[in-house]
Design a protein around this motif. Structure first.
Motif, PDB file in Angstrom:
ATOM      1  N   GLY A 179      10.619 -15.922  -7.123  1.00 61.24           N
ATOM      2  CA  GLY A 179      11.072 -14.608  -6.705  1.00 61.24           C
ATOM      3  C   GLY A 179      10.423 -14.183  -5.396  1.00 61.24           C
ATOM      4  N   SER A 180      11.083 -13.313  -4.673  1.00 62.20           N
ATOM      5  CA  SER A 180      10.611 -12.924  -3.347  1.00 62.20           C
ATOM      6  C   SER A 180       9.324 -12.106  -3.385  1.00 62.20           C
ATOM      7  CB  SER A 180      11.693 -12.119  -2.624  1.00 62.20           C
ATOM      8  OG  SER A 180      11.986 -10.922  -3.326  1.00 62.20           O
ATOM      9  N   ARG A 181       8.962 -11.546  -4.547  1.00 62.70           N
ATOM     10  CA  ARG A 181       7.757 -10.715  -4.658  1.00 62.70           C
ATOM     11  C   ARG A 181       6.531 -11.506  -5.108  1.00 62.70           C
ATOM     12  NH1 ARG A 181       8.785  -5.345  -4.522  1.00 62.70           N
ATOM     13  NH2 ARG A 181       6.989  -4.828  -5.823  1.00 62.70           N
ATOM     14  N   TYR A 182       6.672 -12.802  -5.236  1.00 64.94           N
ATOM     15  CA  TYR A 182       5.546 -13.671  -5.587  1.00 64.94           C
ATOM     16  C   TYR A 182       4.448 -13.564  -4.531  1.00 64.94           C
ATOM     17  CZ  TYR A 182       3.014 -18.137  -6.056  1.00 64.94           C
ATOM     18  OH  TYR A 182       2.045 -19.107  -6.160  1.00 64.94           O
ATOM     19  N   ASP A 183       3.193 -13.530  -4.982  1.00 65.34           N
ATOM     20  CA  ASP A 183       2.055 -13.393  -4.071  1.00 65.34           C
ATOM     21  C   ASP A 183       1.343 -14.723  -3.849  1.00 65.34           C
ATOM     22  OD1 ASP A 183       2.170 -10.641  -3.535  1.00 65.34           O
ATOM     23  OD2 ASP A 183       1.192 -10.158  -5.429  1.00 65.34           O
ATOM     24  N   PRO A 242      -0.637 -19.044   4.385  1.00 67.15           N
ATOM     25  CA  PRO A 242      -0.672 -19.253   5.841  1.00 67.15           C
ATOM     26  C   PRO A 242      -0.772 -17.953   6.635  1.00 67.15           C
ATOM     27  CG  PRO A 242       1.569 -19.441   5.064  1.00 67.15           C
ATOM     28  CD  PRO A 242       0.714 -19.247   3.841  1.00 67.15           C
ATOM     29  N   LEU A 243      -0.648 -16.812   5.956  1.00 65.45           N
ATOM     30  CA  LEU A 243      -0.713 -15.525   6.641  1.00 65.45           C
ATOM     31  C   LEU A 243      -2.109 -14.912   6.627  1.00 65.45           C
ATOM     32  CD1 LEU A 243       2.633 -13.845   5.480  1.00 65.45           C
ATOM     33  CD2 LEU A 243       2.111 -14.855   7.704  1.00 65.45           C
ATOM     34  N   PHE A 244      -3.067 -15.554   5.964  1.00 62.27           N
ATOM     35  CA  PHE A 244      -4.435 -15.039   5.940  1.00 62.27           C
ATOM     36  C   PHE A 244      -4.963 -15.033   7.376  1.00 62.27           C
ATOM     37  CE2 PHE A 244      -8.926 -14.777   5.383  1.00 62.27           C
ATOM     38  CZ  PHE A 244      -9.141 -14.153   4.162  1.00 62.27           C
ATOM     39  N   ASP A 245      -5.422 -13.844   7.840  1.00 64.46           N
ATOM     40  CA  ASP A 245      -5.791 -13.714   9.246  1.00 64.46           C
ATOM     41  C   ASP A 245      -7.094 -12.930   9.414  1.00 64.46           C
ATOM     42  OD1 ASP A 245      -5.096 -11.080   8.722  1.00 64.46           O
ATOM     43  OD2 ASP A 245      -3.276 -11.118   9.957  1.00 64.46           O
ATOM     44  N   HIS A 253      -0.273 -12.152   0.268  1.00 67.25           N
ATOM     45  CA  HIS A 253       0.936 -11.876   1.022  1.00 67.25           C
ATOM     46  C   HIS A 253       2.127 -12.324   0.192  1.00 67.25           C
ATOM     47  CE1 HIS A 253      -2.155 -12.098   4.231  1.00 67.25           C
ATOM     48  NE2 HIS A 253      -1.469 -11.088   4.724  1.00 67.25           N
ATOM     49  N   ARG A 254       3.184 -11.557   0.267  1.00 67.08           N
ATOM     50  CA  ARG A 254       4.382 -11.839  -0.509  1.00 67.08           C
ATOM     51  C   ARG A 254       5.132 -13.057   0.043  1.00 67.08           C
ATOM     52  NH1 ARG A 254       5.867  -7.023  -3.457  1.00 67.08           N
ATOM     53  NH2 ARG A 254       4.058  -6.817  -4.827  1.00 67.08           N
ATOM     54  N   LEU A 255       5.817 -13.732  -0.862  1.00 65.72           N
ATOM     55  CA  LEU A 255       6.637 -14.870  -0.458  1.00 65.72           C
ATOM     56  C   LEU A 255       7.644 -14.458   0.611  1.00 65.72           C
ATOM     57  CD1 LEU A 255       7.665 -17.788  -0.817  1.00 65.72           C
ATOM     58  CD2 LEU A 255       9.089 -16.972  -2.699  1.00 65.72           C
ATOM     59  N   VAL A 309       4.874 -23.051   1.083  1.00 68.71           N
ATOM     60  CA  VAL A 309       5.820 -22.688   0.020  1.00 68.71           C
ATOM     61  C   VAL A 309       6.112 -23.900  -0.868  1.00 68.71           C
ATOM     62  CG1 VAL A 309       8.177 -21.887  -0.439  1.00 68.71           C
ATOM     63  CG2 VAL A 309       6.826 -20.825   1.384  1.00 68.71           C
ATOM     64  N   PHE A 310       6.185 -25.075  -0.267  1.00 69.94           N
ATOM     65  CA  PHE A 310       6.386 -26.315  -1.017  1.00 69.94           C
ATOM     66  C   PHE A 310       5.318 -26.469  -2.099  1.00 69.94           C
ATOM     67  CE2 PHE A 310       6.029 -31.114  -1.067  1.00 69.94           C
ATOM     68  CZ  PHE A 310       7.317 -31.401  -1.485  1.00 69.94           C
ATOM     69  N   TYR A 311       4.055 -26.166  -1.751  1.00 76.01           N
ATOM     70  CA  TYR A 311       2.979 -26.301  -2.737  1.00 76.01           C
ATOM     71  C   TYR A 311       2.923 -25.128  -3.716  1.00 76.01           C
ATOM     72  CZ  TYR A 311       1.133 -30.682  -1.058  1.00 76.01           C
ATOM     73  OH  TYR A 311       0.981 -32.023  -0.765  1.00 76.01           O
ATOM     74  N   GLN A 312       3.480 -23.974  -3.347  1.00 72.76           N
ATOM     75  CA  GLN A 312       3.629 -22.904  -4.343  1.00 72.76           C
ATOM     76  C   GLN A 312       4.616 -23.359  -5.416  1.00 72.76           C
ATOM     77  OE1 GLN A 312       1.455 -20.420  -3.789  1.00 72.76           O
ATOM     78  NE2 GLN A 312       1.044 -21.353  -1.781  1.00 72.76           N
ATOM     79  N   ILE A 313       5.671 -24.030  -4.982  1.00 75.70           N
ATOM     80  CA  ILE A 313       6.629 -24.609  -5.932  1.00 75.70           C
ATOM     81  C   ILE A 313       5.934 -25.623  -6.834  1.00 75.70           C
ATOM     82  CG2 ILE A 313       8.667 -26.090  -6.119  1.00 75.70           C
ATOM     83  CD1 ILE A 313       9.612 -24.832  -3.451  1.00 75.70           C
TER      84      ILE A 313
END
Length: 399
Positions: A96-100, A128-131, A226-228, A247-251
């Motif tokens: 889902g798009s709200r996955y963190d 990848p968005l951790f900044d 960060h959200r998917l 995202v591949f590894y979130q899967i």
């Protein structure tokens, strides 16, 4: 040479909207939908480019739920970055798009006299968005524990994913990203930056660095996420390979085993492909971004996937706006400007050496929504493939 039409076609032309005119000698022949589009595509199949390159093409009318056009639709070809469609649709379907995507900071031991006599634990989730902003939160939250000296270890828990730094089939001479669970501004330098920020804040860090598994007694300091959907948009619009592999590894992680592996992700993507009803030619999934030379799909498979996404309201609601729009944004910003396809084609581009591809959606002049996949393989100049694809899209969208 005159065009000859059957009596059936002429009768059909009397009842369907008049959308295209072709000339039969001196008389005008009205071509109904979808014959008008099919005739345009037929004319493109005489392009000299196809004499020396491979083409896989399929167009599907989603509104009518029927195939509109095929040319080499079951050839196994390299998808390049259209592979990101498989990754995105699988992730949206499973998560889902709200996955963190989360990164955690823990500690063990005790704080006494402003000194942590224990360990700092950093648990990566391949965000990848951790900044810099997220790092400042980590440091400031730790300092609010009334800690200005750390005497112990800084331990990274990298068990989220397997210890492979690059994808299978990536070219060794490409400028590839490092696939690590701990990313800082897209780079593999998390701990260095963490220590630097702690030191800059006035803390004393007397702690060797190591790696390990988070113990059960560890106490959470804070986490950042960060959200998917935040990852999905740059992954698709700008074709960001690091985001796609994340995202591949979130899967992969949805299998429930640690470390998550590329094989786990492939298993989940193949399960999704089975759900689309695809049972055609063999295919191969290697990575999530399309960088790998070992990926092979067919246009028919890709269109099946696009149809599946279309039928899943939540998936389509997140996927469609994340796709580049012809002549408007992303990797399609400079393409199809000024024609019928501008602003109408929402599709993912793909480019590898010798491969140019485009797959996504467009709306025809009769307002039918179409799904399509075009893969040009063996092109010496990728611009040739892009030009051909733009002509196909123009043919699909033109009144």
């Amino acid at each position: 040479m005159a065009l000859v039409w059957s009596q059936c076609l002429l009768m059909q032309a009397q009842t369907l909207p008049e959308v295209t005119l072709l000339r039969q000698d001196t008389a005008e022949v009205v071509l109904p939908w979808p014959v008008n589009v099919q005739a345009r595509l037929d004319s493109l199949m005489t392009d000299p480019l196809l004499e020396r390159t491979q083409l896989g093409l399929m167009v599907y009318d989603l509104s009518a739920d029927s195939a509109l056009y095929r040319y080499g639709s079951r050839q196994t070809l390299r998808p390049a970055s259209t592979m990101k469609l498989l990754t995105a649709v699988t992730a949206l379907d499973l998560l889902g798009s709200r996955y963190d995507l989360r990164t955690y900071l823990y500690y063990t031991g005790k704080v006494s006299n402003r000194t942590l006599n224990g360990d700092i634990w950093i648990v990566g989730g391949m965000d990848p968005l951790f900044d810099e902003t997220d790092m400042q939160v980590f440091v400031q939250t730790l300092r609010r524990l009334d800690v200005d000296t750390i005497r112990g270890r800084i331990v990274t828990d990298l068990s989220f994913k397997e210890d492979l730094k690059h994808g299978e089939g990536w070219c060794w001479d490409d400028d590839n990203y490092t696939l690590t669970p701990l990313l800082m501004s897209r780079k593999d330098e998390f701990v260095d930056r963490f220590v630097d920020e702690l030191t800059a804040s006035g803390a004393v860090v007397d702690a060797p660095r190591t790696s390990g598994r988070l113990p059960k007694e560890a106490l959470l300091i804070c986490s950042r996420s960060h959200r998917l959907m935040e990852v999905l948009e740059p992954m698709m619009k700008e074709s960001d390979n690091l985001y796609a592999e994340s995202v591949f590894y979130q899967i992969a992680a949805t299998v429930g085993k640690r470390p998550a592996t590329a094989a786990h992700a492939r298993q989940q993507i193949k399960s999704l492909i089975a759900k689309t009803g695809f049972s055609g030619a063999p295919y191969r999934i290697a990575d999530g971004s399309g960088l790998s030379l070992y990926n092979y799909v067919t246009p028919e498979l890709m269109v099946r996937l696009l149809r599946y996404a279309y039928l899943k309201r939540d998936v389509m609601a997140a996927l469609y706006p994340a796709l580049p729009v012809a002549g408007v944004d992303g990797t399609l910003k400079k393409r199809m400007k000024g024609g019928a396809a501008q602003g109408i084609v929402h599709a993912k581009t793909g480019t590898l050496s010798g491969v140019s591809s485009l797959a996504g959606y467009c709306r025809a002049a009769n307002q039918h929504l179409l799904a399509f996949c075009i893969i040009n393989q063996g092109v010496m100049k990728n611009a040739e493939g892009r030009d051909f694809q733009d002509k196909v899209c123009e043919a699909l969208c033109r009144p």
